[in-house]
Scaffold this active site. Structure first.
Site, PDB file in Angstrom:
ATOM      1  N   SER A 195      18.858 -60.087  99.180  1.00  0.00           N
ATOM      2  CA  SER A 195      18.630 -59.703 100.575  1.00  0.00           C
ATOM      3  C   SER A 195      17.778 -58.446 100.683  1.00  0.00           C
ATOM      4  O   SER A 195      17.196 -58.176 101.742  1.00  0.00           O
ATOM      5  CB  SER A 195      19.958 -59.501 101.300  1.00  0.00           C
ATOM      6  OG  SER A 195      20.617 -58.341 100.827  1.00  0.00           O
ATOM      7  N   ALA A 215      27.688 -54.433 102.196  1.00  0.00           N
ATOM      8  CA  ALA A 215      27.977 -54.927 100.841  1.00  0.00           C
ATOM      9  C   ALA A 215      27.131 -56.156 100.493  1.00  0.00           C
ATOM     10  O   ALA A 215      26.900 -57.011 101.352  1.00  0.00           O
ATOM     11  CB  ALA A 215      29.461 -55.266 100.729  1.00  0.00           C
ATOM     12  N   PRO A 216      26.627 -56.231  99.251  1.00  0.00           N
ATOM     13  CA  PRO A 216      26.838 -55.299  98.117  1.00  0.00           C
ATOM     14  C   PRO A 216      25.865 -54.119  98.088  1.00  0.00           C
ATOM     15  O   PRO A 216      25.847 -53.371  97.123  1.00  0.00           O
ATOM     16  CB  PRO A 216      26.622 -56.208  96.912  1.00  0.00           C
ATOM     17  CG  PRO A 216      25.589 -57.183  97.374  1.00  0.00           C
ATOM     18  CD  PRO A 216      25.906 -57.450  98.833  1.00  0.00           C
ATOM     19  N   GLY A 217      25.025 -53.994  99.123  1.00  0.00           N
ATOM     20  CA  GLY A 217      24.184 -52.799  99.201  1.00  0.00           C
ATOM     21  C   GLY A 217      22.694 -53.033  99.133  1.00  0.00           C
ATOM     22  O   GLY A 217      21.940 -52.085  98.912  1.00  0.00           O
ATOM     23  N   GLY A 218      22.232 -54.267  99.335  1.00  0.00           N
ATOM     24  CA  GLY A 218      20.801 -54.557  99.229  1.00  0.00           C
ATOM     25  C   GLY A 218      19.949 -53.768 100.207  1.00  0.00           C
ATOM     26  O   GLY A 218      18.956 -53.135  99.821  1.00  0.00           O
ATOM     27  N   ASP A 237      31.144 -51.276 105.457  1.00  0.00           N
ATOM     28  CA  ASP A 237      31.600 -52.607 105.046  1.00  0.00           C
ATOM     29  C   ASP A 237      32.947 -52.458 104.347  1.00  0.00           C
ATOM     30  O   ASP A 237      33.151 -51.506 103.583  1.00  0.00           O
ATOM     31  CB  ASP A 237      30.586 -53.266 104.102  1.00  0.00           C
ATOM     32  CG  ASP A 237      30.741 -54.779 104.062  1.00  0.00           C
ATOM     33  OD1 ASP A 237      31.873 -55.262 103.817  1.00  0.00           O
ATOM     34  OD2 ASP A 237      29.743 -55.483 104.283  1.00  0.00           O
ATOM     35  N   ASP A 296      22.507 -56.969 108.716  1.00  0.00           N
ATOM     36  CA  ASP A 296      22.279 -58.345 108.253  1.00  0.00           C
ATOM     37  C   ASP A 296      23.634 -59.037 108.113  1.00  0.00           C
ATOM     38  O   ASP A 296      23.988 -59.532 107.044  1.00  0.00           O
ATOM     39  CB  ASP A 296      21.516 -58.344 106.923  1.00  0.00           C
ATOM     40  CG  ASP A 296      21.122 -59.745 106.468  1.00  0.00           C
ATOM     41  OD1 ASP A 296      21.015 -60.639 107.333  1.00  0.00           O
ATOM     42  OD2 ASP A 296      20.941 -59.947 105.258  1.00  0.00           O
ATOM     43  N   LYS A 347      21.024 -65.025 112.943  1.00  0.00           N
ATOM     44  CA  LYS A 347      21.202 -66.313 112.282  1.00  0.00           C
ATOM     45  C   LYS A 347      21.093 -67.413 113.337  1.00  0.00           C
ATOM     46  O   LYS A 347      21.846 -67.424 114.315  1.00  0.00           O
ATOM     47  CB  LYS A 347      22.563 -66.384 111.596  1.00  0.00           C
ATOM     48  CG  LYS A 347      22.940 -65.135 110.789  1.00  0.00           C
ATOM     49  CD  LYS A 347      22.013 -64.880 109.613  1.00  0.00           C
ATOM     50  CE  LYS A 347      22.442 -63.620 108.854  1.00  0.00           C
ATOM     51  NZ  LYS A 347      21.574 -63.317 107.713  1.00  0.00           N
TER      52      LYS A 347
END
EC number: 2.1.1.186
Length: 347
Positions: free
Chosen positions: A184, A217-220, A236, A272, A301
């Site tokens: 992401s 999460a996971p931090g992109g 998160d 996101d 989305k």
């Protein structure tokens, strides 16, 4: 023929066709969309293609990766000599500053990649000999595009380099670095590259700025911001990758990103989260209306059906509820899937 050629994500041809039809009608230019699902492109046939292209800025088109003005459609090309009819079709055109030979980014188009590469190498010297192409690329001149739809079928089109995607096929070739926490990250990288001009990036994304990443999460997305030396509050309940936290620029709050709000105004908020698009649009509008952030990038989305209608509804809802003077841009990015990415900037 006369019209616009726009590339898109395979499967989103109906959405792009609907968008072009709606936007052309809004500016009072008659025409119709010609496409088939999974073609990876849409032809919008109209008599005033140049005027329409000037009214529909590339950055404002949501589902179009690229925007071109069609010069000619050539069918029945002889594989032994495709160059002669192309030169004939271009007779009388002003000199071009560059040549891109392309194909749709689709299941049917990708096998034409080899032809596009080899034919470009053969066509360039012929164009230069005919006085139709500069010796070196010149961005100030129109760019010629040859789009092969099949081995004997090509569209000839032209782009204004200041109002078109600066990448072949409209696809920025971004590399996923090994330290990226997730794929992401490419979405936010592409959003910053595509939705902001170089001048805007320099002005609006500066070291020392403060941002929030909702549903981090996971931090992109957090990782992308830290690479710009932005301080990030990552919200998160899930864990972040250790090397993201180790930057010293990240505060991880274990909370529900959809309901959290900052104690003081931030420069940026990014989001996101997998949530109903109308709920996201409303929540993002709240952030802007309440002054919790100056600028935001978020994803919507989209549903499986009526995606253009839902896109318009969500963007209208966001702008109405934000109650601020904003610059809003939206794109279905190459690294997006069933979604669009929205940028909103305060003046």
């Amino acid at each position: 023929m006369s019209g616009l050629l726009c590339y898109c994500r395979q499967g989103f041809e109906p959405e792009l066709a609907a968008e072009l039809s709606a936007r052309a009608a809004f500016v009072g230019i008659a025409g119709y969309a010609r496409t088939q699902r999974n073609d990876g492109y849409v032809l919008f046939v109209c008599d005033e293609a140049a005027q329409l292209a000037a009214r529909l800025q590339w950055r404002e088109l949501i589902f179009a990766r690229q925007k071109l003005v069609v010069l000619a459609e050539l069918k029945g090309l002889d594989p032994k000599d495709r160059i002669t009819p192309i030169l004939a079709a271009l007779d009388g055109q002003p000199r071009f500053g560059d040549l891109w030979v392309e194909h749709p980014d689709s299941d049917a188009g990708k096998p034409l990649a080899g032809l596009a590469r080899s034919f470009g190498n053969a066509l360039r010297p012929a164009l230069r000999k005919a006085g139709l192409l500069t010796d070196k690329p010149q961005a100030r001149l129109p760019r010629l595009h040859i789009c092969f739809l099949d081995g004997d079928h090509a569209l000839l089109a032209v782009a204004d380099s200041s109002d078109s995607a600066p990448w072949p096929l409209g696809i920025p070739r971004l590399k996923l670095l090994p330290e990226a926490p997730s794929r992401s990250a490419l979405k936010l990288d592409e959003a910053l590259l595509t939705l902001l001009t170089p001048e805007e990036r320099e002005q609006l994304v500066k070291p020392g700025m403060r941002a929030a990443d909702l549903g981090a999460a996971p931090g992109g997305w957090t990782w992308v911001l830290t690479r710009q030396h932005v301080h990030v509050t990552s919200v998160d309940n899930g864990p972040l990758r250790e090397h993201v936290l180790a930057t010293g620029l990240v505060e991880h709050l274990r909370a529900d990103g959809f309901h959290w709000k900052p104690a003081q105004p931030l420069d940026w908020m990014v989001c996101d989260m997998v949530e109903q698009p109308r709920r996201v649009a409303e929540r993002m509008a709240t952030w802007v209306r309440e002054g919790w952030c100056r600028h935001t990038i978020f994803n919507l989305k989209l549903p499986m059906k009526k995606r253009w209608d839902e896109t318009r509804l969500c963007l209208d809802l966001f702008e109405q509820q934000a109650e601020k003077s904003l610059t809003v841009r939206a794109k279905q990015l190459y690294h997006d899937r069933e979604e669009i990415t929205v940028l909103a900037m305060r003046g």
